[in-house]
Design an enzyme around this catalytic site. Structure first.
Site, PDB file in Angstrom:
ATOM      1  N   ARG A  84       0.852  -1.194   0.000  1.00 25.69           N
ATOM      2  CA  ARG A  84       0.000   0.000   0.000  1.00 25.69           C
ATOM      3  C   ARG A  84       0.888   1.245   0.000  1.00 25.69           C
ATOM      4  O   ARG A  84       0.632   2.214  -0.688  1.00 25.69           O
ATOM      5  CB  ARG A  84      -0.951   0.013   1.204  1.00 25.69           C
ATOM      6  CG  ARG A  84      -1.786   1.275   1.201  1.00 25.69           C
ATOM      7  CD  ARG A  84      -2.872   1.433   2.266  1.00 25.69           C
ATOM      8  NE  ARG A  84      -3.091   0.376   3.185  1.00 25.69           N
ATOM      9  CZ  ARG A  84      -2.556   0.319   4.410  1.00 25.69           C
ATOM     10  NH1 ARG A  84      -1.774   1.292   4.860  1.00 25.69           N
ATOM     11  NH2 ARG A  84      -2.816  -0.707   5.197  1.00 25.69           N
ATOM     12  N   TYR A  93     -14.151  19.812 -14.390  1.00 22.77           N
ATOM     13  CA  TYR A  93     -14.591  18.434 -14.546  1.00 22.77           C
ATOM     14  C   TYR A  93     -15.718  18.135 -13.556  1.00 22.77           C
ATOM     15  O   TYR A  93     -15.590  18.423 -12.362  1.00 22.77           O
ATOM     16  CB  TYR A  93     -13.386  17.513 -14.311  1.00 22.77           C
ATOM     17  CG  TYR A  93     -13.716  16.044 -14.389  1.00 22.77           C
ATOM     18  CD1 TYR A  93     -14.046  15.454 -15.611  1.00 22.77           C
ATOM     19  CD2 TYR A  93     -13.699  15.250 -13.256  1.00 22.77           C
ATOM     20  CE1 TYR A  93     -14.353  14.116 -15.681  1.00 22.77           C
ATOM     21  CE2 TYR A  93     -13.998  13.895 -13.328  1.00 22.77           C
ATOM     22  CZ  TYR A  93     -14.325  13.336 -14.547  1.00 22.77           C
ATOM     23  OH  TYR A  93     -14.629  12.003 -14.608  1.00 22.77           O
ATOM     24  N   ASP A 126      -5.155  21.066 -12.486  1.00 24.02           N
ATOM     25  CA  ASP A 126      -5.538  19.803 -13.122  1.00 24.02           C
ATOM     26  C   ASP A 126      -5.052  19.899 -14.565  1.00 24.02           C
ATOM     27  O   ASP A 126      -5.615  20.637 -15.375  1.00 24.02           O
ATOM     28  CB  ASP A 126      -7.063  19.624 -13.045  1.00 24.02           C
ATOM     29  CG  ASP A 126      -7.520  18.303 -13.648  1.00 24.02           C
ATOM     30  OD1 ASP A 126      -6.794  17.746 -14.494  1.00 24.02           O
ATOM     31  OD2 ASP A 126      -8.625  17.843 -13.300  1.00 24.02           O
TER      32      ASP A 126
END
Ligand SMILES: *Cc1c(COP(=O)(O)O)cnc(C)c1O
Length: 380
Positions: free
Chosen positions: A46, A98, A170
């Site tokens: 992880r 978005y 972004d």
């Protein structure tokens, strides 16, 4: 190193045990330790995986960032960025963004006590008007979806810096090949690697890159603690995709210019939205800020109805009716009935998002075939 060389080599070296040129897919959940806490840099998958590390080094290289962390999706990456904030913190975000990001901001983080102001970020005055003493982050997305507006990264990032806030971009629509936000002064860059970086519509992923040590420490804590991590196979696919980013992007942009030229002269087309057009409101800014104008475009029809847009999309044979973007294949969609369907019509139209608006992600097929396909579809 220049970009095209970095796309192949940044942070990459042959694998130590075999000399394999490509990083193996380290399909493991854990790593043997020599003694408690004595290991070779990996203890549990992880927290880290060598295939993921290879991908992170590559993306960091492309964005000229010191660090990068990869996630299981683009929204997973945005989620980790937002969790570096505390209740009572304020975020200024572009209002043209978005839909999944908007949903995450307003339906998850607003109820958790983070405050948001959504502004038209093409106007710096609106950002200035929204600043508060508790503003910690300014969220930029450019070019915007689906109207391809351009936000001045340098101006907004410098404004954020002067007010002690971080700026995040972004960069999914442009990809690092066409736009490198950190080199324009932004603190953080985020990607949905699902799109141009992966490039083959076969994997979901996200990334956060930054040279801000303190911020990336918080991101690494999120990786370990909230665990939205990508699997090694997905990291491998994304890494493999990135190696051809520059040639795919060049080809897609070239095709896009031909498609834009055709649509711009078509009698049934009302308006074409593309930052490469001289009449685009931020054309000059796009020329300054981006290496080229990208492979996304939108157009509205004179017969401004969802029905007409639906007929055109149903008639295309090469363009596939689908959400998403940035793959080798050309995709077509109607935001009013698909991605932006939940926004009330009056709100949509005020933002310029008309019923017939068709969004296109141009792939790397033959340009003449693409133009011919749209030509026959528009006459249906
Ligand atoms: C697709 C997309 C996202 C979300 O990424 P996922 O990988 O789908 O989670 C975020 N921002 C932009 C601009 C996107 O196009």
């Amino acid at each position: 190193m220049k970009f095209n060389t970095k796309a192949i080599h940044a942070g990459q070296k042959p694998e130590e045990s075999s000399g394999a040129v490509m990083p193996p897919i380290f399909q493991t959940s854990t790593y043997a330790q020599e003694a408690p806490n004595v290991n070779r840099g990996y203890d549990y998958a992880r927290v880290g995986n060598p295939t993921r590390t290879a991908l992170e080094r590559l993306i960091a290289g492309l964005e000229d960032a010191k660090y990068c962390a990869c996630f299981s999706s683009g929204v997973g990456a945005i989620d980790a960025i937002m969790k570096t904030l505390k209740p009572g913190d304020h975020v200024i975000s572009t209002n043209d963004l978005y839909g999944g990001t908007y949903r995450l901001f307003t339906q998850v983080f607003e109820p958790y006590g983070i405050e948001f102001s959504f502004v038209n970020m093409t106007r710096l005055e609106e950002v200035e008007g929204a600043i508060q003493p508790n503003t910690k982050l300014i969220w930029i997305e450019t070019p915007t979806n689906p109207l391809l507006r351009i936000i001045d990264i340098k101006a907004v990032a410098s404004f954020a810096k002067n007010h002690g806030a971080l700026s995040a971009v972004d960069n999914t629509f442009a990809s690092p090949y066409l736009q490198q936000p950190l080199n324009l002064g932004a603190d953080i860059v985020m990607h949905s690697t699902t799109k141009y970086l992966g490039g083959h519509s076969d994997v979901i992923g996200g990334a956060v890159a930054s040279s801000n040590e303190e911020f990336m420490e918080k991101i690494r804590f999120q990786v370990k603690t909230t665990g939205a991590v990508p699997g090694p196979m997905d990291c491998y696919l994304t890494l493999r995709g990135i190696k051809t980013l520059h040639i795919r992007m060049d080809r897609s942009v070239e095709n896009t210019k031909k498609v834009v030229q055709f649509l711009n002269n078509h009698p049934d087309v009302d308006h074409v939205y593309y930052p490469g057009l001289p009449d685009h409101p931020q054309h000059e800014l796009a020329t300054r800020q981006m290496k080229d104008y990208g492979a996304m475009l939108s157009f509205g029809l004179k017969d401004d109805t969802i029905e007409k847009a639906t007929r055109v999309m149903a008639a295309t044979k090469i363009f596939t009716l689908a959400e998403s973007l940035g793959g080798v294949e050309s995709l077509i969609s109607n935001p009013a009935s698909m991605t932006h369907g939940s926004i009330p019509k009056e709100v949509r139209e005020k933002a310029g998002l008309t019923d017939s608006l068709i969004r296109v992600s141009v792939g790397i097929e033959d340009e003449e075939d693409l133009v011919a396909d749209l030509d026959q579809a528009l006459t249906k």
